[in-house]
Every structure is written in C-alpha cells, then in structure tokens.
Design a protein around this motif. Sequence first.
Motif, PDB file in Angstrom:
ATOM      1  N   GLY A  32      20.207  16.263   2.374  1.00 53.71           N
ATOM      2  CA  GLY A  32      21.447  15.480   1.678  1.00 53.71           C
ATOM      3  C   GLY A  32      22.463  16.368   1.401  1.00 53.71           C
ATOM      4  N   VAL A  33      22.389  17.766   1.517  1.00 54.99           N
ATOM      5  CA  VAL A  33      23.421  18.690   1.391  1.00 54.99           C
ATOM      6  C   VAL A  33      24.043  19.023   2.709  1.00 54.99           C
ATOM      7  CG1 VAL A  33      24.067  21.243   0.712  1.00 54.99           C
ATOM      8  CG2 VAL A  33      22.224  19.744  -0.538  1.00 54.99           C
ATOM      9  N   ASP A  34      25.299  18.840   2.806  1.00 57.56           N
ATOM     10  CA  ASP A  34      25.928  19.116   4.117  1.00 57.56           C
ATOM     11  C   ASP A  34      26.703  20.277   3.969  1.00 57.56           C
ATOM     12  OD1 ASP A  34      28.075  18.414   2.524  1.00 57.56           O
ATOM     13  OD2 ASP A  34      28.497  16.343   3.451  1.00 57.56           O
ATOM     14  N   ALA A  35      27.438  20.583   5.180  1.00 52.38           N
ATOM     15  CA  ALA A  35      28.257  21.861   5.470  1.00 52.38           C
ATOM     16  C   ALA A  35      29.393  21.910   4.380  1.00 52.38           C
ATOM     17  CB  ALA A  35      28.795  22.180   6.726  1.00 52.38           C
ATOM     18  N   ALA A  36      29.979  20.628   3.961  1.00 52.66           N
ATOM     19  CA  ALA A  36      31.165  20.791   3.204  1.00 52.66           C
ATOM     20  C   ALA A  36      30.628  21.115   1.752  1.00 52.66           C
ATOM     21  CB  ALA A  36      31.710  19.356   3.169  1.00 52.66           C
ATOM     22  N   GLU A  37      29.518  20.650   1.424  1.00 53.51           N
ATOM     23  CA  GLU A  37      28.885  20.950  -0.130  1.00 53.51           C
ATOM     24  C   GLU A  37      28.602  22.325   0.001  1.00 53.51           C
ATOM     25  OE1 GLU A  37      25.726  19.089  -3.184  1.00 53.51           O
ATOM     26  OE2 GLU A  37      26.047  17.903  -1.207  1.00 53.51           O
ATOM     27  N   LEU A  38      27.886  22.894   0.859  1.00 58.92           N
ATOM     28  CA  LEU A  38      27.558  24.365   0.932  1.00 58.92           C
ATOM     29  C   LEU A  38      28.813  25.036   0.475  1.00 58.92           C
ATOM     30  CD1 LEU A  38      24.943  24.823   3.830  1.00 58.92           C
ATOM     31  CD2 LEU A  38      24.612  24.631   1.362  1.00 58.92           C
ATOM     32  N   LEU A  39      29.868  24.880   1.310  1.00 56.85           N
ATOM     33  CA  LEU A  39      31.300  25.433   1.218  1.00 56.85           C
ATOM     34  C   LEU A  39      31.819  25.298  -0.323  1.00 56.85           C
ATOM     35  CD1 LEU A  39      32.935  24.569   4.579  1.00 56.85           C
ATOM     36  CD2 LEU A  39      32.536  26.896   3.842  1.00 56.85           C
ATOM     37  N   HIS A  40      31.602  24.237  -0.882  1.00 53.82           N
ATOM     38  CA  HIS A  40      32.083  23.864  -2.429  1.00 53.82           C
ATOM     39  C   HIS A  40      31.052  24.666  -3.152  1.00 53.82           C
ATOM     40  CE1 HIS A  40      33.441  21.906  -5.557  1.00 53.82           C
ATOM     41  NE2 HIS A  40      32.217  21.366  -6.086  1.00 53.82           N
ATOM     42  N   VAL A  41      29.988  24.723  -2.890  1.00 52.26           N
ATOM     43  CA  VAL A  41      28.959  25.552  -3.866  1.00 52.26           C
ATOM     44  C   VAL A  41      29.502  27.013  -3.956  1.00 52.26           C
ATOM     45  CG1 VAL A  41      26.602  26.501  -3.957  1.00 52.26           C
ATOM     46  CG2 VAL A  41      27.123  24.069  -3.721  1.00 52.26           C
ATOM     47  N   ALA A  42      29.854  27.628  -2.608  1.00 54.17           N
ATOM     48  CA  ALA A  42      30.333  28.882  -2.282  1.00 54.17           C
ATOM     49  C   ALA A  42      31.668  29.307  -2.849  1.00 54.17           C
ATOM     50  CB  ALA A  42      30.037  29.118  -1.017  1.00 54.17           C
ATOM     51  N   GLN A  43      32.246  28.154  -3.321  1.00 59.41           N
ATOM     52  CA  GLN A  43      33.700  28.161  -3.750  1.00 59.41           C
ATOM     53  C   GLN A  43      34.562  28.347  -2.719  1.00 59.41           C
ATOM     54  OE1 GLN A  43      33.520  30.767  -7.117  1.00 59.41           O
ATOM     55  NE2 GLN A  43      32.935  29.387  -8.396  1.00 59.41           N
ATOM     56  N   GLN A  44      34.298  27.722  -1.621  1.00 59.44           N
ATOM     57  CA  GLN A  44      35.355  28.046  -0.507  1.00 59.44           C
ATOM     58  C   GLN A  44      35.745  26.473   0.127  1.00 59.44           C
ATOM     59  OE1 GLN A  44      34.836  30.713   2.635  1.00 59.44           O
ATOM     60  NE2 GLN A  44      33.454  32.122   1.670  1.00 59.44           N
ATOM     61  N   GLU A  45      37.011  26.327   0.392  1.00 62.26           N
ATOM     62  CA  GLU A  45      37.416  25.179   0.574  1.00 62.26           C
ATOM     63  C   GLU A  45      37.050  24.674   2.161  1.00 62.26           C
ATOM     64  OE1 GLU A  45      39.339  22.932  -0.785  1.00 62.26           O
ATOM     65  OE2 GLU A  45      39.240  24.040  -2.673  1.00 62.26           O
ATOM     66  N   PRO A  46      36.562  23.448   2.201  1.00 58.72           N
ATOM     67  CA  PRO A  46      36.007  22.973   3.828  1.00 58.72           C
ATOM     68  C   PRO A  46      37.309  23.208   4.631  1.00 58.72           C
ATOM     69  CG  PRO A  46      35.234  21.523   2.127  1.00 58.72           C
ATOM     70  CD  PRO A  46      36.105  22.353   1.332  1.00 58.72           C
ATOM     71  N   GLY A  47      37.192  23.562   5.573  1.00 55.24           N
ATOM     72  CA  GLY A  47      38.142  23.736   6.707  1.00 55.24           C
ATOM     73  C   GLY A  47      37.580  24.170   8.146  1.00 55.24           C
ATOM     74  N   ARG A  48      38.264  25.346   8.727  1.00 56.94           N
ATOM     75  CA  ARG A  48      37.716  25.845  10.101  1.00 56.94           C
ATOM     76  C   ARG A  48      36.532  26.354  10.090  1.00 56.94           C
ATOM     77  NH1 ARG A  48      37.988  31.164  10.424  1.00 56.94           N
ATOM     78  NH2 ARG A  48      38.762  32.494   8.452  1.00 56.94           N
ATOM     79  N   LEU A  49      35.801  26.552   8.703  1.00 58.39           N
ATOM     80  CA  LEU A  49      34.586  27.040   9.019  1.00 58.39           C
ATOM     81  C   LEU A  49      33.486  25.944   8.780  1.00 58.39           C
ATOM     82  CD1 LEU A  49      34.307  29.943   6.248  1.00 58.39           C
ATOM     83  CD2 LEU A  49      34.802  30.140   8.606  1.00 58.39           C
ATOM     84  N   GLU A  50      33.729  24.954   8.478  1.00 55.93           N
ATOM     85  CA  GLU A  50      32.812  23.660   8.518  1.00 55.93           C
ATOM     86  C   GLU A  50      32.127  23.435   9.660  1.00 55.93           C
ATOM     87  OE1 GLU A  50      32.561  19.190   6.571  1.00 55.93           O
ATOM     88  OE2 GLU A  50      34.359  20.479   6.296  1.00 55.93           O
ATOM     89  N   CYS A  51      32.913  23.464  10.994  1.00 51.50           N
ATOM     90  CA  CYS A  51      32.569  23.046  12.348  1.00 51.50           C
ATOM     91  C   CYS A  51      31.546  24.061  12.615  1.00 51.50           C
ATOM     92  CB  CYS A  51      33.539  23.042  13.088  1.00 51.50           C
ATOM     93  SG  CYS A  51      34.449  24.418  13.391  1.00 51.50           S
ATOM     94  N   CYS A  52      31.264  25.260  12.357  1.00 55.43           N
ATOM     95  CA  CYS A  52      30.732  26.310  12.798  1.00 55.43           C
ATOM     96  C   CYS A  52      29.217  26.588  12.013  1.00 55.43           C
ATOM     97  CB  CYS A  52      31.338  27.819  12.819  1.00 55.43           C
ATOM     98  SG  CYS A  52      32.937  27.597  13.551  1.00 55.43           S
ATOM     99  N   ILE A  53      29.059  25.920  11.004  1.00 56.82           N
ATOM    100  CA  ILE A  53      27.832  25.783  10.367  1.00 56.82           C
ATOM    101  C   ILE A  53      26.708  24.663  10.777  1.00 56.82           C
ATOM    102  CG2 ILE A  53      26.889  25.649   7.759  1.00 56.82           C
ATOM    103  CD1 ILE A  53      29.609  26.258   6.946  1.00 56.82           C
ATOM    104  N   VAL A  54      25.635  25.604  10.868  1.00 58.55           N
ATOM    105  CA  VAL A  54      24.448  24.702  11.189  1.00 58.55           C
ATOM    106  C   VAL A  54      23.412  24.808  10.209  1.00 58.55           C
ATOM    107  CG1 VAL A  54      22.536  24.157  13.151  1.00 58.55           C
ATOM    108  CG2 VAL A  54      24.904  24.968  13.791  1.00 58.55           C
ATOM    109  N   ILE A  55      23.044  23.426   9.668  1.00 57.10           N
ATOM    110  CA  ILE A  55      22.127  23.428   8.646  1.00 57.10           C
ATOM    111  C   ILE A  55      20.641  23.133   9.135  1.00 57.10           C
ATOM    112  CG2 ILE A  55      21.479  22.195   6.367  1.00 57.10           C
ATOM    113  CD1 ILE A  55      24.289  22.028   6.106  1.00 57.10           C
ATOM    114  N   ASP A  56      19.680  23.745   8.579  1.00 56.19           N
ATOM    115  CA  ASP A  56      18.187  23.478   8.887  1.00 56.19           C
ATOM    116  C   ASP A  56      17.618  22.840   7.517  1.00 56.19           C
ATOM    117  OD1 ASP A  56      15.488  23.658   9.257  1.00 56.19           O
ATOM    118  OD2 ASP A  56      15.326  25.665   8.194  1.00 56.19           O
TER     119      ASP A  56
END
Length: 217
Positions: A87-111
């Motif tokens: 249920g946790v997606d890349a945008a939420e991971l970026l938010h938890v890490a205090q980073q704004e979703p943007g250019r990094l979101e497309c490069c993150i793969v979640i297991d």
Amino acid sequence: MPLTFSSRDRRPWRRRLLFWAVVLALLAWTVGLIGFAYGLPDEVGAPSERTDAIVVLTGGSQRLETGLDLLARGMAGKLFVSGVHRGVDAAELLHVAQQEPGRLECCIVIDYNADDTIGNARETARWVSAHGVGSIRLVTSAYHMPRSLLEFEAALPNVRILSHPVFPPNVKQEGWYRYPGTAALFAVEYTKYLLARLRLTIERVGREILEEGEPQT
C-alpha cells in the motif's frame, strides 16, 4: 577381574563434559562477537563509483534517505527498495524521506514481498535478472551489512555488489560494549550472521553432493 562402571558412575563425567562444552561454546561465541563488532564497516567504500542500481533494505533509520540521496546525485539509474509494506507507493516513500515527488518518482522500484534479509536478497535477484543489472550499491545499516552481503553474494553471484553502510545515531559502534542497547543489538545480529553462514554452507554442500551424484553424459 576387569573394572566396570555403572551408568550412575558415568553420570558426573557426562555432566562435566556437557558443562565444559557449553563454556567453550560461549567463549568461542564471545570472542567471535568481539571480532564481529570491531570488524563492522566504519566508512563507505568506493563512494564515488556509479552502479546500475541502488538497493535499499528497509527496517532501519537513514537507509531510505541515503538511497534517495544517492539516486538524486545520479549514482545509479534505478532505486530498488526491498521490504516495503503493501500500500506504500513511491510518492509516499519520498514524503516520508521529506523529499518532494518529482523526477525521482519514476526511478523507484518497490518490492513488497520480502519479509527478511533472505527475502531481500531473493527478490532483488529476481529483479536484477529481469532487468539485466550488472552492479548494485547495497544500502543498509553497518551492523546489518555483514549478513546482508552473505545473502546477496549467494543470491547474486554474477553481480558486482558495493556496500554502502549507514550509521544510525542510536547505534554506538565506538565503545559498543558500554551501551547495553547496542551490545544487545550486535549480539543478536552476530547470532543471525552465524546462522546464515551455517545455512548457506549446508545449502552449498547439498548442491555439491547432488551435482556429484548426477550421471555424467
């Protein structure tokens, strides 16, 4: 007439033998723990070397933040985050890490499938194989790195693995024996490391026996 000993006579010797066996095992474990603790990495190796992917093992502080920082600095083209809750997606991971979703979101793969270090290695191996990845930078806590490398090197024998330890502030590597929390953490991790080595050795020997038993063509 030959001397004979009853089972009652032998009982004290068995107890003494068991006692000294336990003492020697504890002594060997303690010496090994000390070597393990002082052998933990205290710096990042090859910090400027680029890899095909960055792999972050969840479960400890600073791991995700470090992985995202490496991705943002162009140290790899993809970030594989292993062991994420469903249920946790890349945008939420970026938010938890205090980073704004943007250019990094497309490069993150979640297991989402890995539940432990063995699962981390196996799920990473599947992803690496499917995407032709030849090198990874492995990000996890310094105390977790020895066991992680054991599992990853076994699961990815043909992939170059660079270790990138992180150092949580609550884990006191220097003078670790003075801090009960760190000492207990190291003791548990060292025991897990020994069990991982034993399991991998048994698996390797089993494979070798099976290969030797196969008929040659």
